[in-house]
Design a protein around this motif. Structure first.
Motif, PDB file in Angstrom:
ATOM      1  N   LEU A  95       0.805  -1.219   0.000  1.00 54.15           N
ATOM      2  CA  LEU A  95       0.000   0.000   0.000  1.00 54.15           C
ATOM      3  C   LEU A  95       0.837   1.266   0.000  1.00 54.15           C
ATOM      4  O   LEU A  95       0.318   2.346  -0.268  1.00 54.15           O
ATOM      5  N   THR A  96       2.118   1.132   0.319  1.00 56.24           N
ATOM      6  CA  THR A  96       2.980   2.324   0.368  1.00 56.24           C
ATOM      7  C   THR A  96       3.959   2.379  -0.796  1.00 56.24           C
ATOM      8  O   THR A  96       4.901   3.170  -0.777  1.00 56.24           O
ATOM      9  N   ILE A  97       3.749   1.555  -1.823  1.00 56.13           N
ATOM     10  CA  ILE A  97       4.580   1.648  -3.022  1.00 56.13           C
ATOM     11  C   ILE A  97       4.442   3.036  -3.641  1.00 56.13           C
ATOM     12  O   ILE A  97       5.399   3.614  -4.140  1.00 56.13           O
ATOM     13  N   GLU A  98       3.217   3.574  -3.597  1.00 59.49           N
ATOM     14  CA  GLU A  98       2.940   4.919  -4.110  1.00 59.49           C
ATOM     15  C   GLU A  98       2.269   5.740  -3.027  1.00 59.49           C
ATOM     16  O   GLU A  98       1.754   5.196  -2.055  1.00 59.49           O
ATOM     17  N   ASP A  99       2.283   7.057  -3.205  1.00 57.18           N
ATOM     18  CA  ASP A  99       1.625   7.928  -2.240  1.00 57.18           C
ATOM     19  C   ASP A  99       0.145   7.580  -2.120  1.00 57.18           C
ATOM     20  O   ASP A  99      -0.430   7.593  -1.030  1.00 57.18           O
ATOM     21  N   VAL A 100      -0.470   7.302  -3.246  1.00 61.12           N
ATOM     22  CA  VAL A 100      -1.880   6.919  -3.270  1.00 61.12           C
ATOM     23  C   VAL A 100      -1.982   5.534  -3.910  1.00 61.12           C
ATOM     24  O   VAL A 100      -1.823   5.394  -5.117  1.00 61.12           O
ATOM     25  N   PRO A 101      -2.210   4.500  -3.115  1.00 61.62           N
ATOM     26  CA  PRO A 101      -2.297   3.148  -3.676  1.00 61.62           C
ATOM     27  C   PRO A 101      -3.412   3.033  -4.707  1.00 61.62           C
ATOM     28  O   PRO A 101      -4.481   3.629  -4.552  1.00 61.62           O
ATOM     29  N   ARG A 102      -3.156   2.266  -5.740  1.00 60.67           N
ATOM     30  CA  ARG A 102      -4.148   2.048  -6.792  1.00 60.67           C
ATOM     31  C   ARG A 102      -3.806   0.756  -7.514  1.00 60.67           C
ATOM     32  O   ARG A 102      -2.644   0.343  -7.577  1.00 60.67           O
ATOM     33  N   ALA A 103      -4.809   0.129  -8.054  1.00 57.84           N
ATOM     34  CA  ALA A 103      -4.639  -1.053  -8.901  1.00 57.84           C
ATOM     35  C   ALA A 103      -3.667  -2.061  -8.297  1.00 57.84           C
ATOM     36  O   ALA A 103      -2.725  -2.502  -8.944  1.00 57.84           O
ATOM     37  N   ILE A 104      -3.912  -2.408  -7.037  1.00 58.64           N
ATOM     38  CA  ILE A 104      -2.998  -3.313  -6.357  1.00 58.64           C
ATOM     39  C   ILE A 104      -3.787  -4.186  -5.383  1.00 58.64           C
ATOM     40  O   ILE A 104      -4.817  -3.776  -4.844  1.00 58.64           O
ATOM     41  N   GLY A 105      -3.306  -5.415  -5.182  1.00 61.30           N
ATOM     42  CA  GLY A 105      -4.008  -6.312  -4.283  1.00 61.30           C
ATOM     43  C   GLY A 105      -3.075  -7.279  -3.599  1.00 61.30           C
ATOM     44  O   GLY A 105      -1.932  -7.483  -4.022  1.00 61.30           O
ATOM     45  N   TYR A 106      -3.568  -7.863  -2.520  1.00 63.38           N
ATOM     46  CA  TYR A 106      -2.811  -8.848  -1.744  1.00 63.38           C
ATOM     47  C   TYR A 106      -3.781  -9.903  -1.224  1.00 63.38           C
ATOM     48  O   TYR A 106      -4.689  -9.596  -0.448  1.00 63.38           O
ATOM     49  N   LEU A 107      -3.596 -11.156  -1.664  1.00 64.16           N
ATOM     50  CA  LEU A 107      -4.474 -12.245  -1.265  1.00 64.16           C
ATOM     51  C   LEU A 107      -3.667 -13.420  -0.741  1.00 64.16           C
ATOM     52  O   LEU A 107      -2.510 -13.618  -1.125  1.00 64.16           O
ATOM     53  N   ARG A 205      -2.434  18.493   1.574  1.00 66.38           N
ATOM     54  CA  ARG A 205      -2.133  17.166   1.054  1.00 66.38           C
ATOM     55  C   ARG A 205      -3.131  16.825  -0.050  1.00 66.38           C
ATOM     56  O   ARG A 205      -3.891  15.871   0.060  1.00 66.38           O
ATOM     57  N   PRO A 206      -3.131  17.593  -1.133  1.00 60.17           N
ATOM     58  CA  PRO A 206      -4.165  17.400  -2.158  1.00 60.17           C
ATOM     59  C   PRO A 206      -4.045  16.078  -2.898  1.00 60.17           C
ATOM     60  O   PRO A 206      -5.002  15.627  -3.524  1.00 60.17           O
ATOM     61  N   HIS A 207      -2.869  15.444  -2.868  1.00 60.99           N
ATOM     62  CA  HIS A 207      -2.657  14.234  -3.638  1.00 60.99           C
ATOM     63  C   HIS A 207      -3.072  12.981  -2.876  1.00 60.99           C
ATOM     64  O   HIS A 207      -3.053  11.886  -3.431  1.00 60.99           O
ATOM     65  N   LEU A 208      -3.430  13.106  -1.609  1.00 61.68           N
ATOM     66  CA  LEU A 208      -3.747  11.937  -0.809  1.00 61.68           C
ATOM     67  C   LEU A 208      -5.248  11.673  -0.778  1.00 61.68           C
ATOM     68  O   LEU A 208      -6.050  12.592  -0.657  1.00 61.68           O
ATOM     69  N   ASN A 209      -5.606  10.418  -0.903  1.00 64.47           N
ATOM     70  CA  ASN A 209      -6.996   9.999  -0.891  1.00 64.47           C
ATOM     71  C   ASN A 209      -7.411   9.693   0.537  1.00 64.47           C
ATOM     72  O   ASN A 209      -6.757   8.918   1.227  1.00 64.47           O
ATOM     73  N   ILE A 210      -8.515  10.275   0.974  1.00 64.36           N
ATOM     74  CA  ILE A 210      -8.943  10.108   2.360  1.00 64.36           C
ATOM     75  C   ILE A 210      -9.230   8.637   2.671  1.00 64.36           C
ATOM     76  O   ILE A 210      -8.987   8.155   3.786  1.00 64.36           O
ATOM     77  N   ARG A 211      -9.728   7.888   1.686  1.00 65.24           N
ATOM     78  CA  ARG A 211     -10.005   6.473   1.895  1.00 65.24           C
ATOM     79  C   ARG A 211      -8.713   5.700   2.139  1.00 65.24           C
ATOM     80  O   ARG A 211      -8.655   4.811   2.981  1.00 65.24           O
ATOM     81  N   VAL A 212      -7.673   6.027   1.383  1.00 64.59           N
ATOM     82  CA  VAL A 212      -6.397   5.329   1.547  1.00 64.59           C
ATOM     83  C   VAL A 212      -5.759   5.676   2.887  1.00 64.59           C
ATOM     84  O   VAL A 212      -5.216   4.815   3.583  1.00 64.59           O
ATOM     85  N   LEU A 213      -5.848   6.951   3.265  1.00 66.76           N
ATOM     86  CA  LEU A 213      -5.307   7.355   4.558  1.00 66.76           C
ATOM     87  C   LEU A 213      -5.997   6.620   5.700  1.00 66.76           C
ATOM     88  O   LEU A 213      -5.352   6.173   6.650  1.00 66.76           O
ATOM     89  N   ALA A 214      -7.305   6.485   5.595  1.00 61.85           N
ATOM     90  CA  ALA A 214      -8.042   5.770   6.624  1.00 61.85           C
ATOM     91  C   ALA A 214      -7.633   4.303   6.666  1.00 61.85           C
ATOM     92  O   ALA A 214      -7.436   3.718   7.734  1.00 61.85           O
ATOM     93  N   ALA A 215      -7.467   3.695   5.493  1.00 63.14           N
ATOM     94  CA  ALA A 215      -7.070   2.296   5.438  1.00 63.14           C
ATOM     95  C   ALA A 215      -5.668   2.094   5.998  1.00 63.14           C
ATOM     96  O   ALA A 215      -5.389   1.127   6.716  1.00 63.14           O
ATOM     97  N   LEU A 216      -4.754   2.998   5.676  1.00 66.97           N
ATOM     98  CA  LEU A 216      -3.391   2.899   6.204  1.00 66.97           C
ATOM     99  C   LEU A 216      -3.387   3.077   7.717  1.00 66.97           C
ATOM    100  O   LEU A 216      -2.625   2.406   8.425  1.00 66.97           O
ATOM    101  N   THR A 217      -4.214   3.977   8.223  1.00 67.93           N
ATOM    102  CA  THR A 217      -4.326   4.132   9.675  1.00 67.93           C
ATOM    103  C   THR A 217      -4.811   2.834  10.290  1.00 67.93           C
ATOM    104  O   THR A 217      -4.339   2.404  11.340  1.00 67.93           O
ATOM    105  N   TYR A 218      -5.753   2.200   9.621  1.00 65.13           N
ATOM    106  CA  TYR A 218      -6.287   0.925  10.093  1.00 65.13           C
ATOM    107  C   TYR A 218      -5.171  -0.117  10.178  1.00 65.13           C
ATOM    108  O   TYR A 218      -5.026  -0.822  11.171  1.00 65.13           O
TER     109      TYR A 218
END
Length: 224
Positions: A95-107, A205-218
């Motif tokens: 999730l931290t490969i990029e500032d805003v994670p996208r198109a990525i998964g872990y199973l 922090r205009p480039h950060l997605n609030i959903r991603v920030l919440a998930a990273l906090t989680y």
């Protein structure tokens, strides 16, 4: 959908290839070790690269390194990493490969045996979603530590945040919880306020997605 598979175990590589092709997914390339994987990705231009995290006997994270290199060199290729042992640290690293994670998964590797779930995850990731194995979310939900910021959230807000971390959209969360989209949006706003993440329009922090920030906090709040 064009897919490249990187897996060092030949039998599992064949099984996964046959499984995806049986669902109409075009497996255009395969590799068994990191050195050839980037070349195969370059030559076949896939929509998605499916990577085993453990590709050698000498390192546990070769697949993660490969994911980082692939995202840097081929940013339009979606990435799905999997492993036999689910580790929250692996999820956080992806999730931290990029500032805003996208198109990525872990199973988890065992979850790939459910073709419906696997194919759905592949399509979601290619569309740009972030997909994290629910088992990781369950493990994290079971952990608590002193002054955990998640303790500020209600049970419903925790459930919403878990679904955010799994990559569900506002619509998807509303459907899962059988509630209104506006109610989901309100929950997300409340979660952001409680966790101290900046709003979407925060000029700092205009480039950060609030959903991603919440998930990273989680994820961070529940790390070992």
């Amino acid at each position: 959908m064009k897919v490249v598979i990187v897996e060092n175990q030949g039998l599992y590589l064949d099984l996964l290839t046959d499984a995806l092709r049986s669902r109409g997914i075009d497996v255009v390339g395969r590799a068994t070790e990191p050195d050839s994987a980037l070349r195969v990705i370059d030559e076949t231009a896939p929509d998605l690269a499916v990577l085993d995290i453990r590709l050698t006997d000498t390192a546990d994270d070769e697949g993660l390194r490969l994911a980082e290199l692939a995202r840097a060199q081929y940013p339009d290729v979606a990435l799905l990493a999997f492993s036999a042992f689910l580790e929250p640290a692996y999820a956080e690293r992806l999730l931290t490969i990029e500032d805003v994670p996208r198109a990525i998964g872990y199973l988890g590797k065992e979850r790939l045996g459910n073709l419906d779930e696997l194919v759905e995850a592949c399509h979601r990731i290619v569309r740009g979603d972030v997909v994290i194995d629910p088992e990781i979310i369950s493990k994290l939900m079971a952990r608590r530590r002193t002054e955990n910021p998640l303790d500020r959230l209600t049970p419903t807000e925790l459930r919403v945040l878990a679904l955010i971390a799994e990559g569900y959209s506002n619509l998807g969360i509303a459907q899962r919880l059988n509630t209104k989209i506006s109610t989901t949006e309100h929950h997300i706003s409340t979660i952001a306020n409680k966790l101290g993440t900046p709003p979407t329009n925060d000029p700092r922090r205009p480039h950060l997605n609030i959903r991603v920030l919440a998930a990273l906090t989680y994820l961070n709040a529940n790390r070992t």
